[in-house]
Design a protein around this motif. Structure first.
Motif, short mmCIF file in Angstrom:
data_model
loop_
_atom_site.label_atom_id
_atom_site.label_comp_id
_atom_site.label_asym_id
_atom_site.label_seq_id
_atom_site.Cartn_x
_atom_site.Cartn_y
_atom_site.Cartn_z
N ALA A 1 4.04 14.86 18.05
CA ALA A 1 2.87 15.08 17.12
C ALA A 1 2.39 13.61 16.63
N VAL A 2 1.19 13.64 16.23
CA VAL A 2 0.59 12.63 15.56
C VAL A 2 1.29 12.02 14.58
N SER A 3 1.58 13.21 13.67
CA SER A 3 2.19 12.72 12.35
C SER A 3 3.56 11.92 12.33
N ASP A 4 4.36 12.44 13.54
CA ASP A 4 5.41 11.51 14.04
C ASP A 4 5.23 10.21 14.07
N VAL A 5 4.11 9.72 15.09
CA VAL A 5 3.66 8.48 15.32
C VAL A 5 3.15 7.77 14.06
N GLU A 6 2.49 8.36 13.22
CA GLU A 6 2.07 7.89 12.08
C GLU A 6 3.26 7.50 11.14
N ALA A 7 4.11 8.35 10.95
CA ALA A 7 5.56 8.18 10.22
C ALA A 7 6.07 6.93 10.62
N MET A 8 6.54 6.84 11.95
CA MET A 8 6.95 5.64 12.60
C MET A 8 6.37 4.42 12.32
N ALA A 9 5.05 4.43 12.54
CA ALA A 9 4.20 3.10 12.38
C ALA A 9 4.18 2.86 10.90
N GLY A 10 4.16 3.79 9.98
CA GLY A 10 4.23 3.54 8.72
C GLY A 10 5.57 2.83 8.08
N GLN A 11 6.52 3.35 8.67
CA GLN A 11 7.83 2.80 8.40
C GLN A 11 7.86 1.43 8.90
N LYS A 12 7.56 1.06 10.19
CA LYS A 12 7.59 -0.11 10.69
C LYS A 12 6.53 -1.08 9.99
N ALA A 13 5.52 -0.62 9.52
CA ALA A 13 4.42 -1.57 8.78
C ALA A 13 5.05 -1.94 7.45
N VAL A 14 5.47 -0.97 6.88
CA VAL A 14 6.21 -1.30 5.44
C VAL A 14 7.21 -2.22 5.39
N GLU A 15 8.12 -1.96 6.61
CA GLU A 15 9.28 -3.16 6.87
C GLU A 15 8.94 -4.46 7.07
N ARG A 16 7.81 -4.47 8.18
CA ARG A 16 7.40 -5.69 8.38
C ARG A 16 6.42 -6.58 7.38
N THR A 17 6.07 -5.99 6.29
CA THR A 17 5.16 -6.61 5.30
C THR A 17 5.67 -7.62 4.73
N GLN A 18 5.07 -8.60 4.50
CA GLN A 18 5.36 -9.78 4.12
C GLN A 18 5.62 -9.72 2.67
N ARG A 19 6.79 -10.70 2.03
CA ARG A 19 6.83 -10.97 0.63
C ARG A 19 5.77 -11.01 -0.06
N GLY A 20 5.33 -10.39 -1.00
CA GLY A 20 4.20 -10.88 -1.97
C GLY A 20 2.97 -9.81 -1.51
N HIS A 21 3.12 -9.29 -0.48
CA HIS A 21 2.02 -8.39 -0.20
C HIS A 21 2.46 -6.91 -0.59
N TYR A 22 1.04 -6.22 -0.62
CA TYR A 22 1.36 -4.76 -1.51
C TYR A 22 1.85 -3.77 -0.35
N ILE A 23 2.84 -2.80 -0.86
CA ILE A 23 2.95 -1.63 0.02
C ILE A 23 3.03 -0.34 -1.16
N LEU A 24 2.63 0.41 -0.55
CA LEU A 24 2.76 1.93 -1.57
C LEU A 24 3.93 2.44 -1.50
N LEU A 25 4.75 2.66 -2.49
CA LEU A 25 5.99 3.27 -2.34
C LEU A 25 5.86 4.54 -3.59
N ASP A 26 6.40 5.74 -3.40
CA ASP A 26 6.20 6.82 -4.43
C ASP A 26 5.09 6.73 -5.15
N GLY A 27 3.84 6.57 -4.42
CA GLY A 27 2.56 6.74 -5.10
C GLY A 27 2.11 5.63 -5.90
N ASN A 28 2.98 4.41 -5.81
CA ASN A 28 2.59 3.43 -6.67
C ASN A 28 2.50 2.09 -5.86
N TRP A 29 1.50 1.19 -5.96
CA TRP A 29 1.36 -0.19 -5.29
C TRP A 29 2.16 -1.16 -5.84
#
Length: 124
Positions: free
Chosen positions: A92-120
């Protein structure tokens, strides 16, 4: 003769108005995917856009046309790639989106923004 002069002026006026309207809208239309990709690191540093757990970029600072254009162009490309990956792997596309989102959040550099629990939040 006056009618012809008025008609020519009217067409010239319409052309001028149309070209002015087009020129005003050009900055928004002018960005392409390559330019958006080039602008992304700086937009992240400035806190304009951030990564979301759904695999897409989000606009952190609303009403910023550049940030919105960057996010839209990159998200459109991501959406197409996620659909391709889902099809190629029969998932499912939603599975790919979830995996990509998890990786993107994990790889985000310190100081950059991520959305967690509806908050930036700035990643620490």
């Amino acid at each position: 003769m006056k009618f012809i002069n008025m008609l020519v002026r009217s067409k010239a006026l319409k052309a001028l108005l149309l070209s002015t309207a087009f020129a005003i809208s050009m900055p928004v239309l002018a960005m392409n995917l390559q330019q958006a990709m080039s602008a992304l690191p700086n937009a992240k540093i400035q806190g304009l856009v951030g990564e979301q757990p759904n695999g897409y970029l989000g606009v952190v600072q609303a009403n910023n046309q550049d940030a919105e254009a960057i996010a839209k162009l990159i998200n459109d490309a991501r959406r197409a790639e996620y659909a391709r990956l889902a099809k190629d792997n029969n998932i499912a596309v939603s599975d790919v989106e979830a995996m990509a989102g998890q990786k993107a959040v994990e790889r985000t550099q310190r100081g950059h923004y991520i959305l967690l629990d509806g908050n930036w939040l700035q990643k620490r």
